[in-house]
Design an enzyme around this catalytic site. Structure first.
Site, PDB file in Angstrom:
ATOM      1  N   GLU A  49     -37.051  28.336 -15.205  1.00 34.87           N
ATOM      2  CA  GLU A  49     -36.363  28.465 -16.487  1.00 34.87           C
ATOM      3  C   GLU A  49     -35.448  29.678 -16.389  1.00 34.87           C
ATOM      4  O   GLU A  49     -35.916  30.812 -16.262  1.00 34.87           O
ATOM      5  CB  GLU A  49     -37.358  28.679 -17.624  1.00 34.87           C
ATOM      6  CG  GLU A  49     -38.336  27.544 -17.833  1.00 34.87           C
ATOM      7  CD  GLU A  49     -39.347  27.876 -18.917  1.00 34.87           C
ATOM      8  OE1 GLU A  49     -39.201  28.937 -19.565  1.00 34.87           O
ATOM      9  OE2 GLU A  49     -40.282  27.096 -19.114  1.00 34.87           O
ATOM     10  N   ASP A  60     -39.448  36.676 -28.434  1.00 31.41           N
ATOM     11  CA  ASP A  60     -39.832  37.300 -27.162  1.00 31.41           C
ATOM     12  C   ASP A  60     -40.563  38.614 -27.384  1.00 31.41           C
ATOM     13  O   ASP A  60     -40.242  39.384 -28.301  1.00 31.41           O
ATOM     14  CB  ASP A  60     -38.592  37.562 -26.302  1.00 31.41           C
ATOM     15  CG  ASP A  60     -37.965  36.276 -25.809  1.00 31.41           C
ATOM     16  OD1 ASP A  60     -38.729  35.382 -25.415  1.00 31.41           O
ATOM     17  OD2 ASP A  60     -36.724  36.173 -25.825  1.00 31.41           O
TER      18      ASP A  60
END
Length: 270
Positions: A49, A60
């Site tokens: 990814e 995140d």
């Protein structure tokens, strides 16, 4: 069949889960990020990814935020991200992009899909895009032949699981816990139950279910690989680059970490 679908099918034929690694493009700079990706593949990652760095990474945790921040400070652009995708595809691994929706929309939905396919990318993970609002992306990804990966979470209702799985192609990303990305001392107890529920929603399609968020060592990778089709690891790779005194040491650490995780997914072969 996309390269992603092929890699997942290959892993399944070997009786194991696929190993999926994440790294922001441009971290610590564009050229170095290509070398880190190569080390991840050399160590055993089947799928990479490639993160598109974004200035507002609300999903995140601190490690990936720091890595993506360094990539932005280095001047990484969406075009650089596509260059890393091209280099990733050249390794033989399946190349995905993981991106918040805003940068793709600003780039141009159809243009991004076309350029992603031209770079050899297999698909895109869009963590903050829900299927009900994904009409333009579904059309563009269909036209470009890209897989599209949506997320499910422990809080997803059965109806939402079905809706999300039906809109996905390639695999469904099962976020194992509620919260931001980052390594954890142990895998969330909700992960296996979420995979079970998601498999019910993919019973007709047989779409693979891959698990991410919180996996930090080979033992955890083996634990997740016992019930998932893919094990997704991101913060652990970023942390090894951040902790290294120089790039070469970081590459060695990344390669060794990928090998440890690879041993884990193979130990759980079924």
């Amino acid at each position: 069949m996309t390269t992603l679908q092929s890699k997942l099918a290959e892993a399944r034929s070997q009786g194991r889960a696929a190993l999926i690694g994440y790294l922001p493009a441009g971290f610590p700079d564009v050229e170095s990020s290509v070398r880190v990706v190569q080390a991840m593949v050399d160590g055993g990652c089947d799928v990479i990814e490639v993160g598109l760095p974004y200035s507002d990474p609300t999903m995140d945790g601190p490690t990936i935020q720091r890595a993506a921040g360094m990539a932005l400070e280095a001047g990484t652009t969406p075009k650089d991200v596509l260059a890393v995708v091209r280099a990733t595809a050249a390794t033989g691994a399946a190349a995905l992009v993981m991106s918040y929706w805003n940068p793709i929309e600003r780039y141009g939905v159809e243009a991004f899909a076309a350029d992603m396919a031209d770079a050899g990318g297999s698909g895109v993970i869009t963590p903050d895009l829900i299927p009900e609002e994904a009409g333009p992306w579904i059309a563009a990804s269909d036209a470009a032949g890209l897989d599209r990966i949506f997320l499910v979470a422990p809080s997803s209702t059965d109806a939402r699981l079905k809706l999300t799985c039906d809109a996905s192609r390639g695999f469904v990303y099962a976020a194992s816990l509620m919260g931001v990305t980052g390594t954890r001392a142990k895998v969330s107890g909700t992960a296996e139950r979420l995979v079970e529920r998601t498999r019910e929603a993919t019973r007709d399609s047989g779409l693979p279910v891959c698990v991410g968020l919180g996996i930090s060592n080979g033992a955890q990778a083996a634990e997740v690989a016992a019930y998932a089709d893919g094990v997704i690891v991101g913060a652990g790779f970023c942390q090894r680059v951040l902790d290294a005194p120089d790039l070469e040491s970081g590459l060695d650490a990344v390669r060794a970490f990928a090998a440890e995780l690879g041993e884990g997914v193979r130990a759980a072969a079924r």
